[in-house]
Design a protein around this motif. Structure first.
Motif, PDB file in Angstrom:
ATOM      1  N   SER A 138      -7.287   7.394  11.394  1.00  0.00           N
ATOM      2  CA  SER A 138      -7.825   8.473  10.688  1.00  0.00           C
ATOM      3  C   SER A 138      -7.835   8.389   9.133  1.00  0.00           C
ATOM      4  O   SER A 138      -8.817   8.501   8.277  1.00  0.00           O
ATOM      5  N   HIS A 139      -6.656   7.879   8.775  1.00  0.00           N
ATOM      6  CA  HIS A 139      -6.412   7.781   7.178  1.00  0.00           C
ATOM      7  C   HIS A 139      -7.234   6.250   6.672  1.00  0.00           C
ATOM      8  O   HIS A 139      -7.811   6.388   5.856  1.00  0.00           O
ATOM      9  N   SER A 140      -7.104   5.258   7.587  1.00  0.00           N
ATOM     10  CA  SER A 140      -7.734   3.896   7.334  1.00  0.00           C
ATOM     11  C   SER A 140      -9.073   4.407   7.060  1.00  0.00           C
ATOM     12  O   SER A 140      -9.991   3.730   6.253  1.00  0.00           O
ATOM     13  N   SER A 141      -9.878   5.089   8.067  1.00  0.00           N
ATOM     14  CA  SER A 141     -11.233   5.151   8.102  1.00  0.00           C
ATOM     15  C   SER A 141     -11.782   5.939   6.892  1.00  0.00           C
ATOM     16  O   SER A 141     -12.995   5.794   6.519  1.00  0.00           O
ATOM     17  N   ALA A 142     -10.753   7.011   6.506  1.00  0.00           N
ATOM     18  CA  ALA A 142     -11.286   7.308   5.360  1.00  0.00           C
ATOM     19  C   ALA A 142     -10.840   6.714   3.846  1.00  0.00           C
ATOM     20  O   ALA A 142     -11.007   7.188   2.803  1.00  0.00           O
ATOM     21  N   VAL A 143     -10.740   5.323   4.119  1.00  0.00           N
ATOM     22  CA  VAL A 143     -10.192   4.536   2.965  1.00  0.00           C
ATOM     23  C   VAL A 143      -8.773   5.133   2.389  1.00  0.00           C
ATOM     24  O   VAL A 143      -8.577   4.946   0.953  1.00  0.00           O
ATOM     25  N   GLU A 144      -8.194   5.856   3.034  1.00  0.00           N
ATOM     26  CA  GLU A 144      -6.751   6.175   2.354  1.00  0.00           C
ATOM     27  C   GLU A 144      -5.539   5.355   2.686  1.00  0.00           C
ATOM     28  O   GLU A 144      -4.855   5.598   3.560  1.00  0.00           O
ATOM     29  N   TYR A 145      -5.948   4.268   2.242  1.00  0.00           N
ATOM     30  CA  TYR A 145      -4.874   2.970   2.599  1.00  0.00           C
ATOM     31  C   TYR A 145      -3.313   3.428   2.553  1.00  0.00           C
ATOM     32  O   TYR A 145      -2.397   2.967   3.209  1.00  0.00           O
ATOM     33  N   GLY A 146      -3.214   3.992   1.388  1.00  0.00           N
ATOM     34  CA  GLY A 146      -1.852   4.368   1.008  1.00  0.00           C
ATOM     35  C   GLY A 146      -1.352   5.462   2.055  1.00  0.00           C
ATOM     36  O   GLY A 146      -0.178   5.329   2.385  1.00  0.00           O
ATOM     37  N   ALA A 147      -1.976   6.208   2.434  1.00  0.00           N
ATOM     38  CA  ALA A 147      -1.714   7.591   3.356  1.00  0.00           C
ATOM     39  C   ALA A 147      -1.449   6.755   4.840  1.00  0.00           C
ATOM     40  O   ALA A 147      -0.615   7.301   5.558  1.00  0.00           O
ATOM     41  N   ALA A 148      -2.344   5.694   5.229  1.00  0.00           N
ATOM     42  CA  ALA A 148      -2.289   5.043   6.516  1.00  0.00           C
ATOM     43  C   ALA A 148      -1.153   4.038   6.512  1.00  0.00           C
ATOM     44  O   ALA A 148      -0.643   3.737   7.704  1.00  0.00           O
ATOM     45  N   ALA A 149      -0.432   3.640   5.332  1.00  0.00           N
ATOM     46  CA  ALA A 149       0.505   2.388   5.499  1.00  0.00           C
ATOM     47  C   ALA A 149       1.765   2.989   6.019  1.00  0.00           C
ATOM     48  O   ALA A 149       2.401   2.419   7.017  1.00  0.00           O
ATOM     49  N   PRO A 150       2.455   4.105   6.000  1.00  0.00           N
ATOM     50  CA  PRO A 150       3.579   4.900   6.487  1.00  0.00           C
ATOM     51  C   PRO A 150       3.385   4.992   8.240  1.00  0.00           C
ATOM     52  O   PRO A 150       4.453   4.184   8.829  1.00  0.00           O
ATOM     53  N   TRP A 185       0.857  -1.186   0.079  1.00  0.00           N
ATOM     54  CA  TRP A 185      -0.093   0.115  -0.061  1.00  0.00           C
ATOM     55  C   TRP A 185       0.953   1.370   0.099  1.00  0.00           C
ATOM     56  O   TRP A 185       0.598   2.357  -0.636  1.00  0.00           O
ATOM     57  N   TRP A 186       1.941   1.225   0.617  1.00  0.00           N
ATOM     58  CA  TRP A 186       2.914   2.181   0.863  1.00  0.00           C
ATOM     59  C   TRP A 186       3.336   2.717  -0.683  1.00  0.00           C
ATOM     60  O   TRP A 186       3.442   3.874  -0.906  1.00  0.00           O
ATOM     61  N   LEU A 187       3.588   1.535  -1.329  1.00  0.00           N
ATOM     62  CA  LEU A 187       4.333   1.943  -2.622  1.00  0.00           C
ATOM     63  C   LEU A 187       3.418   2.220  -3.758  1.00  0.00           C
ATOM     64  O   LEU A 187       3.759   2.890  -4.843  1.00  0.00           O
ATOM     65  N   ASP A 188       2.256   1.353  -3.489  1.00  0.00           N
ATOM     66  CA  ASP A 188       1.363   1.403  -4.589  1.00  0.00           C
ATOM     67  C   ASP A 188       0.087   2.278  -4.677  1.00  0.00           C
ATOM     68  O   ASP A 188      -0.677   2.488  -5.361  1.00  0.00           O
ATOM     69  N   GLY A 189      -0.209   2.742  -3.477  1.00  0.00           N
ATOM     70  CA  GLY A 189      -1.555   3.157  -2.927  1.00  0.00           C
ATOM     71  C   GLY A 189      -1.288   4.652  -3.494  1.00  0.00           C
ATOM     72  O   GLY A 189      -0.484   5.353  -3.839  1.00  0.00           O
ATOM     73  N   SER A 190      -2.522   5.035  -4.052  1.00  0.00           N
ATOM     74  CA  SER A 190      -2.723   6.486  -4.764  1.00  0.00           C
ATOM     75  C   SER A 190      -2.697   7.640  -3.659  1.00  0.00           C
ATOM     76  O   SER A 190      -2.711   8.662  -4.021  1.00  0.00           O
ATOM     77  N   SER A 191      -2.881   7.196  -2.338  1.00  0.00           N
ATOM     78  CA  SER A 191      -2.879   8.464  -1.545  1.00  0.00           C
ATOM     79  C   SER A 191      -1.463   8.149  -0.689  1.00  0.00           C
ATOM     80  O   SER A 191      -1.709   8.378   0.685  1.00  0.00           O
TER      81      SER A 191
END
Length: 530
Positions: free
Chosen positions: A490-502, A310-316
Motif C-alpha cells: 500500500s505504501h510503496s504503491s503510493a511512492v511512500e518508500y519511507g513509510a513502507a520501509a518499516p 529509506w527508514w532513516l532518511d525517507g520523508s514519509s
C-alpha cells in the motif's frame, strides 16, 4: 587407456519401490485423502474454465491470438527461461562449493545462501529499483527474480549432495574419469529429482509472479491478468489470458514429468556414513569466495541497506508502532496456520506419489501444482466466486484465506515431503508392519519421525510464501485484517518508500527464522535418514 563409460541412472543398490512397499501402509485411505486434496486444488481452475466456457469461441480465439497476448507470452517465456537457467547455474554451483569443497566457513555460507528466502521478491525489486532506477524491464526482472528464487534450487541440491554416497564418484575417479567428468556423469544424474523439482518451483513462481514485475514495469501474462481482473472479473480478456497461463503451467508440469524419468534414488541401508573428502580449491578459493560474496550481497545486503536508508532518511518514514506490531501478528498467525494445514494436506499426496507410483498418483501430484501456476488474484477471485455462490458463510473468513494459501503453496510442501520419502527405503515400513505395528502406528512411529526434517523444511517454505503473499491476501483477508505485505504494498504503491520501509524490515525479520529452518532442515534431512 581409454576412460571407462559409466551409465547414468538409478543409485546402485536402490531399493525397489511400489511392489516392495505394499505391505507398509494401506493405499485406500491415503489415496482417498490425496484425491480430495488434488480435487480441491482444481477449484480455481474450474472457475476459470467455467467462465471461459460461457464466452463465445470466436471471442476467445480473437483474444488469445491477438498480438498483445503473444507479446506477453513471449515476455513470460523469456523470463522463465532466463531465470530458471541462471537459478540452476547459481544453485548447483553454490551447492557444490559449500558441500563438496574445502571452502572456509561452509555453515555460514549455507545460511547466507538460503537467506534470500526471507526477502520477498517485491521487496528486492523495491530495493533494486531504488539503487538502480534503470534496473527495470527484462534485465531488472531477470536480476531480481533470479536472486529471489535461486535458493529454491540451491536448497534441494545442497541437501541431495550431502546425502549422496561419495563412493560412486570415487570409483569413477579411480577408473580414470576427471573430477569434472565424474560430477557430470555420476553425480549430476543422481541430482535429477532435486534439480527438476527446484527448477519447476522457480518456473511456476515466475509464471505467477506479480508484485516484483509490476514494480519493475515488465509486463507478463500474470501482470496483465491482474490488470484485467481488477477492471472486469471474469471478463473475456482476463479469462482468456488466465487460460493461457494454465496452458503454460501444464506445459511446465508435463516437461518436468517427462524429464524426471523412472529412476529411483533410495539406497538400502544407511548409505554414506563417512565424511566426503572435500575437493581442494587451491588458487580457486579466492574467486569462489568473491563469487559467493557478490551473490549474497546482491540478494540480501542490497535490500537490507536500502530498507535501512529509506527508514532513516525517507520523508514519509513515520509509522504507528501499534499498527506495525498488529500487522506483524497477523502475518505470523496466518503463516503458521497455513504451514500446519498445508503440510498435513501434502502428506497423503507425497506418500501416494512415492509409495504407489502410477497414473493416478502422478495425476494427483500434478493437480496440486496447477494452483501455483495461477496468479494469486485469479485464485483469490475464483474462491470469492465459490464463496459467494456455494459457501457464503466463508467469504472473507480466515478459512478461505488459508484455502487460497493452500492452493498457491501446496507444491512447496509436496516437493519437500516427496524428496524425503524418496530417500526413505520402503523396506523400513515393511519391517515395521512385519513386526506387528498397525498402519497408523507405522505412520506415527516410523514414517512421520523420519519425515520430520523434510516436513519442517516444507512448513518453513509454506510459511515464507504465506506470510509474504500479496494479491490473494488483499482480496480474501477478513475485514480489518492487515499484514506486513499488504501494508508494504500500500505504501510503496503510493511512492511512500519511507513509510513502507518499516514493514519491509519487519517482514524480513519475521521470515528469517523460517529461512534458517529451511537451511537447517536441508542438512538434518540428510543426516537422520536411516
Amino acid at each position: 587407456m581409454s576412460a571407462p563409460v559409466l551409465t547414468p541412472g538409478p543409485v546402485a543398490g536402490a531399493a525397489p519401490s511400489g511392489r516392495a512397499g505394499r505391505r507398509g501402509l494401506p493405499a485406500s485411505g491415503a489415496g482417498l485423502l490425496a484425491l480430495v486434496v488434488g480435487l480441491l486444488s482444481l477449484v480455481p481452475l474450474a472457475v476459470v474454465v467455467q467462465a471461459l466456457a460461457t464466452t463465445p469461441w470466436a471471442t476467445t480465439r480473437a483474444l488469445v491470438l491477438r498480438p498483445r497476448t503473444l507479446e506477453l507470452l513471449t515476455n513470460t517465456a523469456a523470463l522463465v527461461g532466463g531465470a530458471v537457467t541462471l537459478s540452476l547455474v547459481l544453485g548447483v554451483g553454490a551447492a557444490w562449493l559449500v558441500t563438496r569443497t574445502d571452502l572456509p566457513a561452509s555453515r555460514f555460507w549455507h545460511a547466507a545462501l538460503v537467506a534470500p528466502l526471507a526477502v520477498p521478491a517485491f521487496v528486492s525489486a523495491y530495493a533494486w529499483s531504488s539503487v538502480l532506477p534503470t534496473a527495470d524491464g527484462y534485465d531488472g526482472a531477470l536480476l531480481v527474480t533470479t536472486l529471489a528464487y535461486a535458493p529454491l534450487v540451491y536448497v534441494p541440491v545442497a541437501a541431495a549432495l550431502r546425502g549422496l554416497d561419495p563412493a560412486q564418484a570415487e570409483v569413477a575417479s579411480a577408473l580414470g574419469l576427471s573430477p569434472a567428468a565424474a560430477f557430470r556423469r555420476v553425480t549430476l544424474p543422481q541430482l535429477r529429482p532435486a534439480l527438476l523439482g527446484g527448477a519447476l518451483l522457480v518456473a511456476l513462481h515466475l509464471v505467477a509472479e506479480f508484485g516484483a514485475l509490476a514494480l519493475l514495469r515488465f509486463p507478463t501474462l500474470s501482470t496483465a491478468v491482474y490488470d484485467q481482473f481488477r477492471s472486469s472479473f471474469s471478463g473475456p480478456a482476463s479469462t482468456s489470458m488466465a487460460a493461457v497461463l494454465v496452458v503454460v503451467s501444464l506445459v511446465l508440469l508435463g516437461g518436468e514429468l517427462g524429464l524426471q524419468g523412472r529412476g529411483r534414488y533410495a539406497a538400502v541401508g544407511r548409505g554414506a556414513t563417512r565424511p566426503v573428502a572435500p575437493v581442494r580449491l587451491g588458487a580457486r578459493r579466492v574467486p569462489a569466495l568473491l563469487a559467493l560474496t557478490a551473490l549474497v550481497a546482491a540478494s540480501v545486503l542490497v535490500p537490507l541497506v536500502v530498507i535501512g536508508r529509506w527508514w532513516l532518511d525517507g520523508s514519509s518514514s513515520s509509522v504507528d508502532p501499534g499498527l506495525l506490531l498488529g500487522t506483524a501478528a497477523s502475518s505470523l498467525g496466518l503463516g503458521l496456520v497455513a504451514a500446519l494445514v498445508v503440510v498435513l494436506a501434502a502428506v497423503p499426496v507425497a506418500w501416494l506419489a512415492v509409495r504407489r507410483p502410477g497414473p493416478l498418483s502422478v495425476l494427483v501430484e500434478r493437480l496440486t501444482f496447477l494452483g501455483t501456476g495461477l496468479p494469486g488474484i485469479v485464485v483469490a477471485l475464483s474462491l470469492v466466486t465459490v464463496g459467494l455462490r456455494v459457501v457464503p458463510g466463508l467469504y472473507q473468513s480466515p478459512v478461505m484465506l488459508v484455502a487460497a494459501y493452500g492452493v498457491l503453496f501446496l507444491p512447496r510442501a509436496v516437493v519437500s515431503l516427496t524428496a524425503g520419502l524418496k530417500q526413505l527405503p520402503p523396506v523400513v515400513e515393511e519391517a515395521a508392519a512385519t513386526l506387528g505395528l498397525r498402519p497408523l502406528s507405522v505412520l506415527r512411529r516410523v514414517v512421520l519421525p523420519a519425515l520430520a526434517p523434510a516436513a519442517g523444511a516444507g512448513a518453513a517454505l509454506v510459511f515464507l510464501g504465506a506470510s509474504t503473499e500479496l494479491t490473494a491476501t488483499l482480496l480474501l483477508s477478513p475485514l480489518g485484517t492487515r499484514t506486513l505485505a499488504t501494508e508494504f504494498w500500500s505504501h510503496s504503491s503510493a511512492v511512500e518508500y519511507g513509510a513502507a520501509a518499516p514493514y519491509a524490515a519487519l517482514l524480513v525479520l519475521l521470515c528469517a527464522p523460517a529461512a534458517w529452518l529451511v537451511a537447517r532442515g536441508g542438512n538434518d534431512a540428510t543426516r537422520r535418514l536411516p
